[in-house]
Design a protein around this motif. Sequence first.
Motif, PDB file in Angstrom:
ATOM      1  N   UNK A   1       1.072  -1.271   0.439  1.00  0.00           N
ATOM      2  CA  UNK A   1      -0.021  -0.248   0.216  1.00  0.00           C
ATOM      3  C   UNK A   1       1.226   1.087  -0.040  1.00  0.00           C
ATOM      4  N   UNK A   2       1.956   1.168  -0.606  1.00  0.00           N
ATOM      5  CA  UNK A   2       2.783   2.462  -0.886  1.00  0.00           C
ATOM      6  C   UNK A   2       2.013   4.049  -1.642  1.00  0.00           C
ATOM      7  N   UNK A   3       1.113   3.509  -2.058  1.00  0.00           N
ATOM      8  CA  UNK A   3       0.439   4.691  -2.844  1.00  0.00           C
ATOM      9  C   UNK A   3      -1.224   4.438  -2.867  1.00  0.00           C
ATOM     10  N   UNK A   4      -2.001   3.582  -3.783  1.00  0.00           N
ATOM     11  CA  UNK A   4      -2.981   2.561  -3.760  1.00  0.00           C
ATOM     12  C   UNK A   4      -3.172   1.684  -2.551  1.00  0.00           C
ATOM     13  N   UNK A   5      -3.946   1.906  -1.713  1.00  0.00           N
ATOM     14  CA  UNK A   5      -4.652   0.413  -0.769  1.00  0.00           C
ATOM     15  C   UNK A   5      -5.278   0.094  -0.726  1.00  0.00           C
ATOM     16  N   UNK A   6      -5.954  -0.311   0.171  1.00  0.00           N
ATOM     17  CA  UNK A   6      -6.796  -1.480  -0.405  1.00  0.00           C
ATOM     18  C   UNK A   6      -8.607  -0.472   0.450  1.00  0.00           C
ATOM     19  N   UNK A   7      -8.249   0.617   0.773  1.00  0.00           N
ATOM     20  CA  UNK A   7      -9.922   1.087   0.838  1.00  0.00           C
ATOM     21  C   UNK A   7     -10.262   1.707  -0.272  1.00  0.00           C
ATOM     22  N   UNK A   8     -11.943   0.603  -0.639  1.00  0.00           N
ATOM     23  CA  UNK A   8     -12.337   0.730  -1.395  1.00  0.00           C
ATOM     24  C   UNK A   8     -13.086   2.093  -1.617  1.00  0.00           C
TER      25      UNK A   8
ATOM     26  N   UNK B   1      -3.794  -1.425  -5.144  1.00  0.00           N
ATOM     27  CA  UNK B   1      -4.488  -2.506  -5.195  1.00  0.00           C
ATOM     28  C   UNK B   1      -4.912  -1.371  -6.053  1.00  0.00           C
ATOM     29  N   UNK B   2      -5.960  -2.073  -6.692  1.00  0.00           N
ATOM     30  CA  UNK B   2      -7.438  -2.104  -7.439  1.00  0.00           C
ATOM     31  C   UNK B   2      -8.595  -1.733  -7.024  1.00  0.00           C
TER      32      UNK B   2
ATOM     33  N   UNK C   1     -11.770   2.716  -9.854  1.00  0.00           N
ATOM     34  CA  UNK C   1     -10.676   1.630 -10.396  1.00  0.00           C
ATOM     35  C   UNK C   1     -11.220   0.597 -10.271  1.00  0.00           C
ATOM     36  N   UNK C   2     -11.851  -0.492 -11.323  1.00  0.00           N
ATOM     37  CA  UNK C   2     -11.757  -1.485 -12.072  1.00  0.00           C
ATOM     38  C   UNK C   2     -11.107  -2.560 -11.147  1.00  0.00           C
TER      39      UNK C   2
ATOM     40  N   UNK D   1     -10.449   3.444 -14.501  1.00  0.00           N
ATOM     41  CA  UNK D   1      -9.166   3.439 -13.416  1.00  0.00           C
ATOM     42  C   UNK D   1      -7.642   3.523 -14.132  1.00  0.00           C
ATOM     43  N   UNK D   2      -7.993   3.652 -15.361  1.00  0.00           N
ATOM     44  CA  UNK D   2      -6.493   2.646 -15.930  1.00  0.00           C
ATOM     45  C   UNK D   2      -5.080   4.293 -16.016  1.00  0.00           C
ATOM     46  N   UNK D   3      -5.423   5.402 -15.573  1.00  0.00           N
ATOM     47  CA  UNK D   3      -4.742   6.761 -16.075  1.00  0.00           C
ATOM     48  C   UNK D   3      -3.549   6.290 -14.081  1.00  0.00           C
TER      49      UNK D   3
END
Length: 851
Positions: A433-440, A477-478, A483-484, A495-497
């Motif tokens: 989780x350096x940047x994108x984490x698992x928080x929806x 995490x996506x 972000x799908x 969420x590609x970008x």
Amino acid sequence: MASRSIHSTSSISLGLVALAVAGCSDGGGTAPESSPARVDSIVASVTAQGDVPVEFRLTDADSDPVSVELRYSLDGGRSWKTGTTRESLLRMTSSPEGTRHLIHWASLEDLGFRIDEQVLVEVRVRGQVQTGNGLVARAGSDDDSNMDAVATSPDNLPAAADRVESWMLHLGPLEVGHVEIMRRHDLVVLDPNQPSVTRGRIATIQRGVDGDDPTDDVIVLARVMVGEDPRTVGIDDLGLRGDPRFTGDGSGPRVDPRGPRAAGATLQGLDPAGDPSTADGFAAWYLDDNSVDQDGIGDGIPDRNPRTDACFVNLGAPGWFETVDAMRSDGPDGFVGLEQALAPDTEGGLGFDGVYLDGIDTCAPNLWTWAGSPVQSEFEWTSAGYLSFLLSLRRTHPDALVMQNRGLFFFNPALAHYVLQPGPYLDFVLFSSYRLDANTGQSFDPYWFADNKYNFMPKLQAEANRKNGFQVLSLGYAAGPGIRPETLLGASEDGLAELLADIDEAQRVAGFRHYLTDVGNLLVNDFVATHAVAEDTEPPVWSSSYNEFADRWPEPPGRPDPRVGLQDLQAGIESVTLRWDVALDQNPVHYVAYFQDEPIRFHPRDDDDGDALEDAERIVLDPMPGEGYADGSDPDCFAYEARIPGLRANRSYWFLLRAVDSEGNEEHNRNVLHVAVPARRAELRVDGDFDDWKNVPVLVRDDNDVHHPDGPDWKEIRVAHDADFLYVHATSYDRFDVDGGLLFSLTGFRILIDADDDPHTGFVDGLTGAELAVVGRYLVRQRRGFGDDSSIQMLDVSGRKNLREVELRIPLVQFDRAIGRTARRIRLLFHNRADNDRAPDSGYASFELHR
């Protein structure tokens, strides 16, 4: 970063590697009257990982340029292949008396890292052709009968770990389609407790895309939970009390030996077993500190992780390593342990290449959680025990790679954990989780990402890029809004970008190797491998381990002001200490110093904005943490320092320091500092008082990698001299005896001395040819083995038994007598014969005698 010397106990000796092969006639023209060029006296590094140093003499009567080739054989010499070398082997200098050359065989590129065969290596002269008045290369004979080759197998797994470019983590069932994707990565982490993770499928992944090409093999690691006990999930406290697996010796649960409310206090010198709680009856490795924090007293029941239902564990408690090591999926525990994961299938194992250690955040700082936290963890005192666990792992399974999940607090000097840093024991550290984490609910948290990027990341990379460092992997995490996860499979562009930005931040800016997955770590994909930009043409960018904009809650931390290039100089005894901070790049970074005894002049190049420094000496530095760095992040402390010895007294020197990435991209700062080296020699006494060594530079620094009471586990070695003596000061991680046996010849304490700086004379051991050796308290002469001539004299030594530190002195006149002239430059190799610990692990330490 360099190969991990922690693996030296398992590397296979390379000894005398090769062989002299004479040339023949030119194969059609008029044969020259002079003797053909030849290769003589080839030696190589005793411990070989990745790039294998090979030294030889190139002899030609007319001193003509000569081209050579390095070849290797995997079938005992029946067939040969041309080896890859880091240096050009064309038109090398020669002389009638023999010109010495040092080259490096890139054995990982040629052999891969699963080397089952014994390897023969040779260096031979290439085909000669008549060109004008000179011979440019001459064919070596195809008759290998004169070749004196020794079989060897380089230990290339640590070197392969340093060069992972793509990786993935999958904790779910392993399907056939997954295997095909995994074979295209360099590293894969699997859950060995999934029934579908079989030895056959693991082996298929390990062989890579081309099963016949060893250079595309894949490293596969097994996830093993060590900071919690997975066996306790679903078993209530009463059930634990009725099962001998969980009651053990009955001395647990245990609590912080520092007492309650000890958060942030020192973690050094603690009893790794801890203190008893208010009640017992459980195994010694269970913990009760959360109860103490909440109620002021333990309740006598093991604390659990409410998310996993597993009991927290003290990794250093007596018996825990043995328990984790012995677990088996087909036994009463029902989980794969270390031994089953790492052993080959012929021994009932799964044959993984290493382990991914999970649950390390059990050791996190107490102040990071509290009674109301989703997962309270008040067990920072167990950090020293984690080091004990790692050391047991390394000694029990010396060939295994080790990845640590999280535990980033160990690499932050602002925290008490830093003094217990596990870096030398690790091959990989995972930054989850350096940047994108698992928080929806959000793509990433702006505060915590800034904290990761500007506070933790520079400090982490400072440790990763040390000589005994590790590679940092990252996981995103996506999961956030818009972000799908299907975008990772190419089935969506939602969420590609954001996903591409995550790769850029993790790989190009931070220098990690990244992977993206879904919240459950189940979505097998090659999104990062497909979309990451591998090309690196940019030089490193300076950052800082100190950040004055760090603590601004609730405002996110700001970017630290970069501290560019050389920051501080300090003159010592015929040496100068350089201090500097961290630079970042998408590839590993090392540091080089330029210096000379006159002001450095910069010469603009025509092809870029850089400069050429033809007049300055350039050396690659092997830094240690800067003075005061371990005491906390500070504006006057720096992540790195290194000493440059062998400088002339009464002379000023100018220094420039630059960062270089592994692709050879060098930044061009012009921050030059200068200092005068004072006119004083070492004034040392062999008296057991070691304060007089504090200004002497460290010549060799070695890892905590072996243990044997008859000899030292070398730590730091300092060397100095005066007009009459060479002085040696050595420290050890463990206690040792200088007199290790009934006879001096049995001691583990040995120092090889190559008095003429020539590996081809004296007793040849790797790249040293030692005319003398220190064996225990004795100086001995030798030609073919340790002390095979006689003892010359007993030396002045500060101690004999149960030591952690020792000093001795050796008369320089013995060096001169051994080689028949005044010794000027010597090679030193420090050796614990009892457990084959060498310092340095590969090669030798060079020391200049100013006489």
